[in-house]
Design a protein around this motif. Structure first.
Motif, PDB file in Angstrom:
ATOM      1  N   GLU A 151       0.824  -1.207   0.000  1.00 17.94           N
ATOM      2  CA  GLU A 151       0.000   0.000   0.000  1.00 17.94           C
ATOM      3  C   GLU A 151       0.861   1.261   0.000  1.00 17.94           C
ATOM      4  N   THR A 152       2.012   1.190   0.647  1.00 19.70           N
ATOM      5  CA  THR A 152       2.932   2.324   0.692  1.00 19.70           C
ATOM      6  C   THR A 152       3.665   2.507  -0.629  1.00 19.70           C
ATOM      7  N   MET A 153       4.021   1.404  -1.282  1.00 19.76           N
ATOM      8  CA  MET A 153       4.820   1.469  -2.497  1.00 19.76           C
ATOM      9  C   MET A 153       4.014   1.888  -3.721  1.00 19.76           C
ATOM     10  N   PHE A 154       2.736   1.487  -3.765  1.00 22.41           N
ATOM     11  CA  PHE A 154       1.951   1.695  -4.976  1.00 22.41           C
ATOM     12  C   PHE A 154       0.843   2.725  -4.757  1.00 22.41           C
ATOM     13  N   ASP A 155       0.689   3.598  -5.747  1.00 17.82           N
ATOM     14  CA  ASP A 155      -0.360   4.620  -5.691  1.00 17.82           C
ATOM     15  C   ASP A 155      -1.729   4.037  -5.993  1.00 17.82           C
ATOM     16  N   LEU A 156      -1.759   2.960  -6.758  1.00 17.64           N
ATOM     17  CA  LEU A 156      -3.031   2.349  -7.141  1.00 17.64           C
ATOM     18  C   LEU A 156      -2.821   0.864  -7.384  1.00 17.64           C
ATOM     19  N   VAL A 157      -3.721   0.050  -6.823  1.00 18.29           N
ATOM     20  CA  VAL A 157      -3.701  -1.398  -7.046  1.00 18.29           C
ATOM     21  C   VAL A 157      -4.988  -1.776  -7.765  1.00 18.29           C
ATOM     22  N   LEU A 158      -4.852  -2.237  -8.987  1.00 15.78           N
ATOM     23  CA  LEU A 158      -5.987  -2.634  -9.806  1.00 15.78           C
ATOM     24  C   LEU A 158      -6.362  -4.082  -9.527  1.00 15.78           C
ATOM     25  N   ILE A 159      -7.583  -4.458  -9.910  1.00 19.20           N
ATOM     26  CA  ILE A 159      -8.067  -5.823  -9.729  1.00 19.20           C
ATOM     27  C   ILE A 159      -8.465  -6.389 -11.085  1.00 19.20           C
ATOM     28  N   SER A 160      -7.879  -7.498 -11.458  1.00 19.25           N
ATOM     29  CA  SER A 160      -8.087  -8.076 -12.776  1.00 19.25           C
ATOM     30  C   SER A 160      -9.548  -8.413 -13.044  1.00 19.25           C
ATOM     31  N   GLU A 161     -10.239  -8.939 -12.026  1.00 21.05           N
ATOM     32  CA  GLU A 161     -11.636  -9.345 -12.196  1.00 21.05           C
ATOM     33  C   GLU A 161     -12.565  -8.154 -12.436  1.00 21.05           C
ATOM     34  N   TYR A 162     -12.099  -6.974 -12.134  1.00 16.33           N
ATOM     35  CA  TYR A 162     -12.868  -5.747 -12.371  1.00 16.33           C
ATOM     36  C   TYR A 162     -12.022  -4.806 -13.229  1.00 16.33           C
ATOM     37  N   PHE A 163     -11.667  -5.317 -14.401  1.00  8.63           N
ATOM     38  CA  PHE A 163     -10.696  -4.621 -15.232  1.00  8.63           C
ATOM     39  C   PHE A 163     -11.222  -3.282 -15.731  1.00  8.63           C
ATOM     40  N   ASP A 164     -12.470  -3.230 -16.147  1.00 10.47           N
ATOM     41  CA  ASP A 164     -13.015  -1.972 -16.649  1.00 10.47           C
ATOM     42  C   ASP A 164     -13.098  -0.923 -15.540  1.00 10.47           C
TER      43      ASP A 164
END
Length: 343
Positions: A151-164
């Motif tokens: 959480e500290t390293m990345f500004d945004l974490v996407l989720i493949s199952e909710y790609f759109d």
């Protein structure tokens, strides 16, 4: 990668390419700044995008990228990820003796060897790629430390199952447009190569990949918290807009999705691995010249796209050097013909 490649190409941005035109940064080793083509600690060269596959090591990435770099990554349900991994890497020693994924997961104590160089494909693959020990001790304390670190390293974490939904959040975070995040599904397997897993097997996979599962659950929750902040209704509207634009471009660009053997343009054939059968596209034969370039780029697999951009960037570098009267040294430029597997 296709989205980032197109964004960078259209704006003439500089990519951080792996040295020797490799497809990845010497994976599965930890990333090192010296793995970047043209990088040196004394160089003032600016790199705008780094998106080739690597085993993450923030301290080394920061040597290459600007202090204001936006970091994002994507997570996938560990159940579908492991099913996919088994299909792609079934020939590797960690999987090769197992008759099926169920066989492997039911007899993991027999098949799994933590000392194997390919062990990460069979256990906690996402955690490994993010730079952690995929065979580390499993406890609530360790899970929490890992979650907080990511959480500290990345500004945004996407989720493949909710790609759109992920693309909408990415667009919003970077102040991009719908056209910037427009994409067609690439690297998709034929359904005939996918295996439906029983509920029991799925639970065993979650337990086996406990680090990955805990990471996924945590960021799946934080993802939807971010959607709440963005606005549920607004999200629904923007997802519908994105899908409408994708459907419109599909009508313009594509004739059909086909098995690689049925592709007319063999130069756009996606890389094939293991038991997986990766499908490709045939472009509309009556395609308007206005859309020819965009449509072709939208279906170009990452290996071919990467090679294309690498050549353009290296040729631009050579041209710049040749036009500089203060630099008269000879430059040798040779592209490797070997295409390494993209993970």
């Amino acid at each position: 990668m296709n989205i980032l490649f197109r964004f960078g190409e259209y704006r003439n941005l500089t990519f951080a390419f792996p040295t020797y035109q490799q497809a990845q940064f010497f994976y599965p080793s930890y990333f090192q700044s010296t793995y970047v083509e043209g990088f040196s600690k004394d160089s003032k060269k600016t790199f705008h995008i780094m998106c080739h596959h690597l085993r993450f090591q923030l301290s080394e990435v920061e040597k290459v990228m600007d202090n204001h770099t936006f970091y994002f990554t994507i997570l996938r349900n560990p159940v579908s990820l492991m099913e996919s991994s088994f299909a792609y890497y079934t020939a590797m020693d960690i999987f090769s003796k197992a008759r099926s994924l169920e066989d492997f997961i039911n007899n993991s104590s027999y098949f799994y060897k933590s000392t194997s160089e390919s062990s990460h494909y069979a256990k906690n693959l996402m955690v490994y790629d993010l730079g952690f020990d995929h065979n580390g001790p499993e406890s609530a304390k360790h899970f929490k430390i890992m979650q907080q670190t990511v959480e500290t390293m990345f500004d945004l974490v996407l989720i493949s199952e909710y790609f759109d939904e992920s693309l909408v959040l990415l667009k919003d975070a970077l102040c991009w447009t719908f056209d910037d995040v427009l994409s067609f599904p690439l690297n998709s397997r034929k359904n005939t190569t996918k295996v439906v897993l029983s509920s029991e097997t799925q639970e065993k996979i979650k337990n086996w990949n406990q680090y990955d599962w805990q990471l996924y659950v945590y960021f799946n929750r934080s993802f939807w918290n971010r959607v709440e902040t963005f606005g549920r209704q607004k999200m629904q509207q923007e997802v519908e807009e994105l899908r409408t634009r994708r459907d419109q471009m599909s009508q313009v660009c594509l004739q059909d999705e086909v098995d690689p053997d049925q592709m007319r343009d063999k130069s756009l054939t996606p890389f094939q691995a293991g038991r997986a059968r990766i499908v490709g596209y045939n472009l509309n034969p009556n395609l308007n010249k206005t859309y020819q370039h965009l449509c072709q780029r939208l279906i170009t697999p990452e290996l071919q796209f990467s090679e294309l951009l690498y050549r353009k960037q290296m040729n631009k570098t050579l041209l710049s050097r040749n036009n500089n009267p203060h630099k008269n040294r000879k430059t040798n430029f040779k592209l490797s013909q070997n295409r390494l597997k993209k993970i």
